[in-house]
Design a protein around this motif. Structure first.
Motif, PDB file in Angstrom:
ATOM      1  N   VAL A 119       6.793  -1.065  -1.355  1.00  0.00           N
ATOM      2  CA  VAL A 119       7.199  -1.581  -2.666  1.00  0.00           C
ATOM      3  C   VAL A 119       8.721  -1.576  -2.780  1.00  0.00           C
ATOM      4  CG1 VAL A 119       7.137  -1.182  -5.157  1.00  0.00           C
ATOM      5  CG2 VAL A 119       5.041  -0.950  -3.798  1.00  0.00           C
ATOM      6  N   ASP A 120       9.348  -0.478  -2.364  1.00  0.00           N
ATOM      7  CA  ASP A 120      10.804  -0.383  -2.409  1.00  0.00           C
ATOM      8  C   ASP A 120      11.469  -1.452  -1.535  1.00  0.00           C
ATOM      9  OD1 ASP A 120      10.788   1.740  -4.172  1.00  0.00           O
ATOM     10  OD2 ASP A 120      11.011   3.273  -2.593  1.00  0.00           O
ATOM     11  N   TYR A 178      10.269  -4.435  -0.812  1.00  0.00           N
ATOM     12  CA  TYR A 178       9.913  -5.811  -1.200  1.00  0.00           C
ATOM     13  C   TYR A 178      11.104  -6.514  -1.844  1.00  0.00           C
ATOM     14  CZ  TYR A 178       7.396  -9.792  -3.054  1.00  0.00           C
ATOM     15  OH  TYR A 178       6.971 -11.065  -3.339  1.00  0.00           O
ATOM     16  N   THR A 192       0.787  -1.238   0.000  1.00  0.00           N
ATOM     17  CA  THR A 192       0.000   0.000   0.000  1.00  0.00           C
ATOM     18  C   THR A 192       0.815   1.281   0.000  1.00  0.00           C
ATOM     19  OG1 THR A 192      -0.172  -0.095   2.417  1.00  0.00           O
ATOM     20  CG2 THR A 192      -1.949  -1.136   1.129  1.00  0.00           C
ATOM     21  N   THR A 193       2.125   1.158   0.134  1.00  0.00           N
ATOM     22  CA  THR A 193       2.946   2.372   0.128  1.00  0.00           C
ATOM     23  C   THR A 193       4.149   2.187  -0.788  1.00  0.00           C
ATOM     24  OG1 THR A 193       4.395   1.701   1.955  1.00  0.00           O
ATOM     25  CG2 THR A 193       2.330   2.839   2.554  1.00  0.00           C
ATOM     26  N   ALA A 194       4.674   3.294  -1.242  1.00  0.00           N
ATOM     27  CA  ALA A 194       5.879   3.240  -2.081  1.00  0.00           C
ATOM     28  C   ALA A 194       7.040   2.649  -1.297  1.00  0.00           C
ATOM     29  CB  ALA A 194       6.227   4.637  -2.593  1.00  0.00           C
ATOM     30  N   ALA A 195       7.110   2.951  -0.016  1.00  0.00           N
ATOM     31  CA  ALA A 195       8.190   2.417   0.820  1.00  0.00           C
ATOM     32  C   ALA A 195       8.091   0.888   0.903  1.00  0.00           C
ATOM     33  CB  ALA A 195       8.140   3.031   2.213  1.00  0.00           C
TER      34      ALA A 195
END
Length: 108
Positions: A99-100, A102, A94-97
């Motif tokens: 995703v980064d 993962y 749910t957040t860009a952080a």
């Protein structure tokens, strides 16, 4: 996914590995499998020459060539299944952080 799809050496289950580096190797294996299936239909047991990853030419029976094709299909199917797990996990973030953070390198 594509980097995992082509492992360089495909374990054939026949005691040696086959090259599976790219689309060309995949097409070559599929073509020889089609030849093997055709020979099986015609009850033709003549050998099919196949070069292993060790650069050793082998004369395979049609059944052995089909075994190589099945090993390739099992490998590729598994890669796709594992890629779908990653895609679902990434879609749930749910957040860009998140995703980064993962780790796409695990679970293959």
């Amino acid at each position: 996914r594509d980097q995992k799809r082509y492992p360089t050496a495909l374990v054939t289950g026949l005691g040696w590995n086959a090259d599976l580096r790219d689309d060309t190797d995949e097409k070559n294996i599929r073509g020889k499998v089609m030849l093997a299936l055709s020979r099986q239909i015609d009850s033709n047991t003549s050998a099919i020459e196949f070069m292993g990853a060790d650069n050793e030419a082998r004369d395979l029976t049609p059944a052995q060539m089909v075994t190589v094709g099945r090993a390739m299909d099992t490998h590729i199917t598994g890669v796709y299944a594992r890629s779908w797990v990653h895609k679902s996990a990434i879609a749930a973030l749910t957040t860009a952080a998140a995703v980064d953070a993962y780790d796409i390198t695990t679970g293959w």
